[in-house]
Design an enzyme around this catalytic site. Structure first.
Site, PDB file in Angstrom:
ATOM      1  N   ASP A  33      33.095  22.384  11.184  1.00 21.25           N
ATOM      2  CA  ASP A  33      33.262  22.147   9.659  1.00 21.25           C
ATOM      3  C   ASP A  33      33.047  23.696   8.865  1.00 21.25           C
ATOM      4  OD1 ASP A  33      33.206  19.833   6.972  1.00 21.25           O
ATOM      5  OD2 ASP A  33      32.836  21.807   6.579  1.00 21.25           O
ATOM      6  N   LEU A  35      32.099  24.367   6.051  1.00 26.26           N
ATOM      7  CA  LEU A  35      31.286  24.028   4.870  1.00 26.26           C
ATOM      8  C   LEU A  35      31.784  24.848   3.769  1.00 26.26           C
ATOM      9  CD1 LEU A  35      27.695  24.752   6.680  1.00 26.26           C
ATOM     10  CD2 LEU A  35      28.969  22.297   6.141  1.00 26.26           C
ATOM     11  N   THR A 125      47.047  10.649   4.212  1.00 24.76           N
ATOM     12  CA  THR A 125      46.669   9.894   2.927  1.00 24.76           C
ATOM     13  C   THR A 125      48.294   9.298   2.473  1.00 24.76           C
ATOM     14  OG1 THR A 125      46.682  10.201   0.620  1.00 24.76           O
ATOM     15  CG2 THR A 125      47.275  12.189   2.029  1.00 24.76           C
ATOM     16  N   ASP A 126      47.806   8.298   1.797  1.00 26.28           N
ATOM     17  CA  ASP A 126      49.070   7.334   1.004  1.00 26.28           C
ATOM     18  C   ASP A 126      49.604   8.105   0.233  1.00 26.28           C
ATOM     19  OD1 ASP A 126      47.166   7.238  -0.703  1.00 26.28           O
ATOM     20  OD2 ASP A 126      47.093   4.976  -1.009  1.00 26.28           O
ATOM     21  N   TYR A 153      48.674  18.984  -3.391  1.00 22.78           N
ATOM     22  CA  TYR A 153      47.599  18.137  -2.308  1.00 22.78           C
ATOM     23  C   TYR A 153      48.489  17.352  -1.638  1.00 22.78           C
ATOM     24  CZ  TYR A 153      44.797  14.714  -0.182  1.00 22.78           C
ATOM     25  OH  TYR A 153      44.230  13.714   0.644  1.00 22.78           O
ATOM     26  N   SER A 156      51.017  19.347   0.983  1.00 23.92           N
ATOM     27  CA  SER A 156      50.544  20.067   2.035  1.00 23.92           C
ATOM     28  C   SER A 156      50.155  18.677   2.898  1.00 23.92           C
ATOM     29  CB  SER A 156      49.146  20.790   1.692  1.00 23.92           C
ATOM     30  OG  SER A 156      48.245  19.860   1.041  1.00 23.92           O
ATOM     31  N   LYS A 157      49.620  17.550   2.662  1.00 26.59           N
ATOM     32  CA  LYS A 157      49.328  16.688   3.652  1.00 26.59           C
ATOM     33  C   LYS A 157      50.722  16.138   4.286  1.00 26.59           C
ATOM     34  CE  LYS A 157      45.778  15.035   4.439  1.00 26.59           C
ATOM     35  NZ  LYS A 157      44.653  15.386   5.407  1.00 26.59           N
ATOM     36  N   TYR A 210      41.666   9.944 -17.559  1.00 26.16           N
ATOM     37  CA  TYR A 210      42.880  10.710 -17.630  1.00 26.16           C
ATOM     38  C   TYR A 210      43.841   9.596 -18.394  1.00 26.16           C
ATOM     39  CZ  TYR A 210      41.126  14.230 -14.243  1.00 26.16           C
ATOM     40  OH  TYR A 210      40.169  14.867 -13.791  1.00 26.16           O
ATOM     41  N   ASP A 275      45.865  13.770 -19.653  1.00 21.80           N
ATOM     42  CA  ASP A 275      46.580  13.358 -18.397  1.00 21.80           C
ATOM     43  C   ASP A 275      46.457  14.332 -17.260  1.00 21.80           C
ATOM     44  OD1 ASP A 275      46.840  11.345 -16.658  1.00 21.80           O
ATOM     45  OD2 ASP A 275      48.489  10.332 -17.642  1.00 21.80           O
TER      46      ASP A 275
HETATM   47  P1  NAD Z   1      35.997  16.134   1.768  1.00 21.52           P
HETATM   48  O1  NAD Z   1      36.806  17.055   0.723  1.00 21.52           O
HETATM   49  O2  NAD Z   1      34.858  15.391   1.156  1.00 21.52           O
HETATM   50  O3  NAD Z   1      35.731  16.827   3.080  1.00 21.52           O
HETATM   51  C1  NAD Z   1      36.713  17.925   3.514  1.00 21.52           C
HETATM   52  C2  NAD Z   1      35.686  18.555   4.631  1.00 21.52           C
HETATM   53  O4  NAD Z   1      36.486  19.641   5.138  1.00 21.52           O
HETATM   54  C3  NAD Z   1      34.485  19.268   3.907  1.00 21.52           C
HETATM   55  O5  NAD Z   1      33.301  19.039   4.725  1.00 21.52           O
HETATM   56  C4  NAD Z   1      34.907  20.920   4.149  1.00 21.52           C
HETATM   57  O6  NAD Z   1      33.857  21.623   4.200  1.00 21.52           O
HETATM   58  C5  NAD Z   1      35.957  20.787   5.248  1.00 21.52           C
HETATM   59  N1  NAD Z   1      36.708  22.002   5.237  1.00 21.52           N
HETATM   60  C6  NAD Z   1      37.661  22.395   4.525  1.00 21.52           C
HETATM   61  N2  NAD Z   1      38.593  23.291   4.837  1.00 21.52           N
HETATM   62  C7  NAD Z   1      38.268  23.600   5.900  1.00 21.52           C
HETATM   63  C8  NAD Z   1      38.328  24.394   6.862  1.00 21.52           C
HETATM   64  N3  NAD Z   1      39.451  25.339   6.715  1.00 21.52           N
HETATM   65  N4  NAD Z   1      38.138  24.432   8.231  1.00 21.52           N
HETATM   66  C9  NAD Z   1      36.929  23.646   8.490  1.00 21.52           C
HETATM   67  N5  NAD Z   1      36.505  22.790   7.685  1.00 21.52           N
HETATM   68  C10 NAD Z   1      36.974  22.628   6.458  1.00 21.52           C
HETATM   69  O7  NAD Z   1      37.391  15.285   2.014  1.00 21.52           O
HETATM   70  P2  NAD Z   1      37.486  13.593   2.304  1.00 21.52           P
HETATM   71  O8  NAD Z   1      37.540  12.854   0.986  1.00 21.52           O
HETATM   72  O9  NAD Z   1      36.317  13.237   3.139  1.00 21.52           O
HETATM   73  O10 NAD Z   1      38.731  13.349   3.130  1.00 21.52           O
HETATM   74  C11 NAD Z   1      38.728  13.856   4.532  1.00 21.52           C
HETATM   75  C12 NAD Z   1      40.183  13.528   5.060  1.00 21.52           C
HETATM   76  O11 NAD Z   1      40.673  12.526   4.702  1.00 21.52           O
HETATM   77  C13 NAD Z   1      41.278  14.626   4.241  1.00 21.52           C
HETATM   78  O12 NAD Z   1      42.203  15.192   5.287  1.00 21.52           O
HETATM   79  C14 NAD Z   1      41.941  13.738   2.902  1.00 21.52           C
HETATM   80  O13 NAD Z   1      43.256  14.173   3.048  1.00 21.52           O
HETATM   81  C15 NAD Z   1      41.909  12.477   3.988  1.00 21.52           C
HETATM   82  N6  NAD Z   1      42.107  11.253   3.108  1.00 21.52           N
HETATM   83  C16 NAD Z   1      41.121  11.180   1.921  1.00 21.52           C
HETATM   84  C17 NAD Z   1      41.142   9.996   1.228  1.00 21.52           C
HETATM   85  C18 NAD Z   1      39.960  10.049   0.053  1.00 21.52           C
HETATM   86  O14 NAD Z   1      40.154   8.868  -0.773  1.00 21.52           O
HETATM   87  N7  NAD Z   1      38.977  10.683   0.026  1.00 21.52           N
HETATM   88  C19 NAD Z   1      41.916   9.016   1.346  1.00 21.52           C
HETATM   89  C20 NAD Z   1      42.898   9.110   2.415  1.00 21.52           C
HETATM   90  C21 NAD Z   1      42.935  10.421   3.195  1.00 21.52           C
HETATM   91  P1  TYD Z   2      40.553  10.680  -7.566  1.00 21.19           P
HETATM   92  O1  TYD Z   2      39.398  10.374  -7.488  1.00 21.19           O
HETATM   93  O2  TYD Z   2      40.961  12.418  -7.975  1.00 21.19           O
HETATM   94  O3  TYD Z   2      41.559  10.400  -6.428  1.00 21.19           O
HETATM   95  P2  TYD Z   2      43.425  10.631  -6.331  1.00 21.19           P
HETATM   96  O4  TYD Z   2      43.900  11.524  -7.203  1.00 21.19           O
HETATM   97  O5  TYD Z   2      43.495  11.234  -5.075  1.00 21.19           O
HETATM   98  O6  TYD Z   2      43.899   9.187  -6.318  1.00 21.19           O
HETATM   99  O7  TYD Z   2      41.369  10.094  -8.961  1.00 21.19           O
HETATM  100  C1  TYD Z   2      41.585   8.657  -8.987  1.00 21.19           C
HETATM  101  C2  TYD Z   2      42.145   8.240 -10.357  1.00 21.19           C
HETATM  102  O8  TYD Z   2      41.415   8.501 -11.130  1.00 21.19           O
HETATM  103  C3  TYD Z   2      43.463   9.225 -10.585  1.00 21.19           C
HETATM  104  O9  TYD Z   2      44.323   8.239 -11.051  1.00 21.19           O
HETATM  105  C4  TYD Z   2      42.936  10.208 -11.494  1.00 21.19           C
HETATM  106  C5  TYD Z   2      41.729   9.324 -12.412  1.00 21.19           C
HETATM  107  N1  TYD Z   2      40.718  10.517 -12.752  1.00 21.19           N
HETATM  108  C6  TYD Z   2      40.294  10.197 -14.125  1.00 21.19           C
HETATM  109  O10 TYD Z   2      40.773   9.326 -14.681  1.00 21.19           O
HETATM  110  N2  TYD Z   2      39.407  11.068 -14.364  1.00 21.19           N
HETATM  111  C7  TYD Z   2      38.708  12.136 -13.500  1.00 21.19           C
HETATM  112  O11 TYD Z   2      37.778  12.645 -14.150  1.00 21.19           O
HETATM  113  C8  TYD Z   2      38.984  11.967 -12.291  1.00 21.19           C
HETATM  114  C9  TYD Z   2      38.352  12.822 -11.251  1.00 21.19           C
HETATM  115  C10 TYD Z   2      40.073  11.045 -11.780  1.00 21.19           C
END
Ligand code: NAD
Ligand code: TYD
Length: 349
Positions: A33, A35, A125-126, A153, A156-157, A210, A275
């Site tokens: 990581d 960080l 991700t979905d 975002y 890119s995924k 939003y 929004d």
């Molecule tokens: P997060 O932002 O909490 O964590 C990302 C981690 O990656 C951090 O620790 C950061 O320091 C590290 N990182 C970022 N850039 C880096 C780099 N260039 N090199 C090394 N480390 C790096 O994210 P998360 O919510 O834990 O998501 C993790 C993964 O799951 C992501 O790939 C995200 O697309 C995917 N995902 C997340 C969700 C969700 O709801 N959070 C849902 C589906 C998929």
């Molecule tokens: P988020 O947690 O950013 O996840 P994602 O956009 O990846 O689904 O947001 C979840 C939902 O909540 C999304 O529809 C945007 C909304 N949202 C708010 O309404 N207010 C906020 O401050 C944030 C961060 C998100």
């Protein structure tokens, strides 16, 4: 077995590290990581001295560093969580999303080709499927739903997913991809909906919803996601994509009200604000394939998961207060300071 877990200092990655150490103590986990603002070594403090765990501060875009680590560790499996993960930040600055999420993925897969690997797993991700209309509750994302992204975002995924498919087909790299719905649980950075609302509500600050808050997300407790990835890397079929989700669709406004109810805070804290640009309406996963092929089912009901999560944020104030009091304040001012408060009536629940 040796498993490299990238992004293990972030939300889902750290939960995955904990899950693996508990579930498969015989395996060695190497957490990579860099960080960024989202990575927090404090999160990993309970495993830092564990002999089956190693932390390496390294950027997945650093080809030389990544190759050196692979040469040293000769991992069997790589699970790539490392990413820029917040949609709102990607709208402000897409470039770092392209660099980490796409280029970083290619560097990791090049290392896998060079040094050999049993499995490369891409945590996706979905959101790569785009969104579904609110008035078609019969529609769900399937693994063969066309990629149709909205935000920098998700784009890119999706690009990374395509690259993973290309490395599998072109070079025969043994890959799998999982596409999960929105996660919630301990250690989520308080810029995402659920932890942001908990932190703000506890401080009696406005809860910025939003638009009308009618957008729908399909929420899954983080440990259920970790369990699904664990099954895929051990039993999943190479070259396949697996959707992960628990059929738990909720409107944002209802989540925010639920948090208010749990914390005994008034709905008057809710503020409807401008929004998100290009805001996806509804995400909804069909998880039939992973259920049928690997026997996965979510274990945590939303009512239990959200209670546990809120309790975790109450019990671990120091973890998130450090974040909220630091650099994050500038982010918050920048992202929320300019949002207009909408004066429309709150929609009916
Ligand atoms: P997060 O932002 O909490 O964590 C990302 C981690 O990656 C951090 O620790 C950061 O320091 C590290 N990182 C970022 N850039 C880096 C780099 N260039 N090199 C090394 N480390 C790096 O994210 P998360 O919510 O834990 O998501 C993790 C993964 O799951 C992501 O790939 C995200 O697309 C995917 N995902 C997340 C969700 C969700 O709801 N959070 C849902 C589906 C998929
Ligand atoms: P988020 O947690 O950013 O996840 P994602 O956009 O990846 O689904 O947001 C979840 C939902 O909540 C999304 O529809 C945007 C909304 N949202 C708010 O309404 N207010 C906020 O401050 C944030 C961060 C998100």
């Amino acid at each position: 077995m040796k498993i490299i877990v990238t992004g293990g200092a972030g939300f889902i990655g750290s939960n995955f590290v904990f899950y693996e150490r508990k579930r498969h103590p015989e395996d060695r986990i190497i957490c990579v990581d860099s960080l960024t603002y989202a990575g927090n070594l404090e999160t990993l403090k309970s495993v830092l001295d564990d002999p089956g765990f190693r932390f390496v501060k390294l950027d997945i875009r650093d080809r030389e560093g990544v190759y050196k680590l692979f040469e040293e560790e000769k991992p069997d499996i790589v699970v790539n969580f490392a990413a820029e993960s917040h949609v709102d930040r990607s709208i402000e600055n897409p470039t770092i999303f392209l660099e980490t999420n796409i280029i970083g993925t290619s560097v990791l897969m090049d290392a896998c080709r060079k040094y050999g690997i049993g499995r490369y797993h891409q945590v996706s991700t979905d959101e790569v499927y785009g969104d579904l209309p609110l008035d078609r509750p019969d529609l769900f994302f399937h693994e063969d739903t066309p990629i149709h992204t909205s935000s920098p975002y998700s784009t890119s995924k999706a690009s990374a997913d395509l690259l993973v498919g290309a490395y599998h087909r072109t070079y025969g790299l043994p890959t799998t991809i999982s596409r999960c719905s929105n996660n919630y649980g301990p250690y989520q950075f308080p810029e995402k909906l659920i932890p942001l609302m908990i932190a703000n509500a506890l401080a009696d600050k406005p809860l910025p919803v939003y638009g009308e808050g009618l957008n729908v997300r399909d929420w899954l407790y983080v440990e259920d996601h970790c369990k699904a990835i664990d099954l895929i890397i051990r039993k999943g079929t190479v070259g396949e994509i697996y959707n992960i989700g628990g059929h738990n669709e909720m409107r944002n406004i209802d989540i925010v009200k639920l948090i208010c109810d749990y914390l005994g805070k008034p709905y008057s804290l809710i503020e409807h604000v401008t929004d998100r640009k290009g805001h996806d309406q509804r995400y909804a996963i069909d998880p039939t394939k992973i259920h049928k092929e690997l026997g996965w089912l979510p274990e945590t009901k939303f009512a239990d998961g959200i209670r546990k999560t809120i309790q975790w944020y109450l019990d671990n104030k120091e973890w998130w207060e450090n974040i909220v009091s630091g650099e994050y304040q500038n982010y918050y001012k920048k992202m929320y300071g300019n949002r207009e408060v909408l004066d429309g009536k709150e929609p009916e629940a």
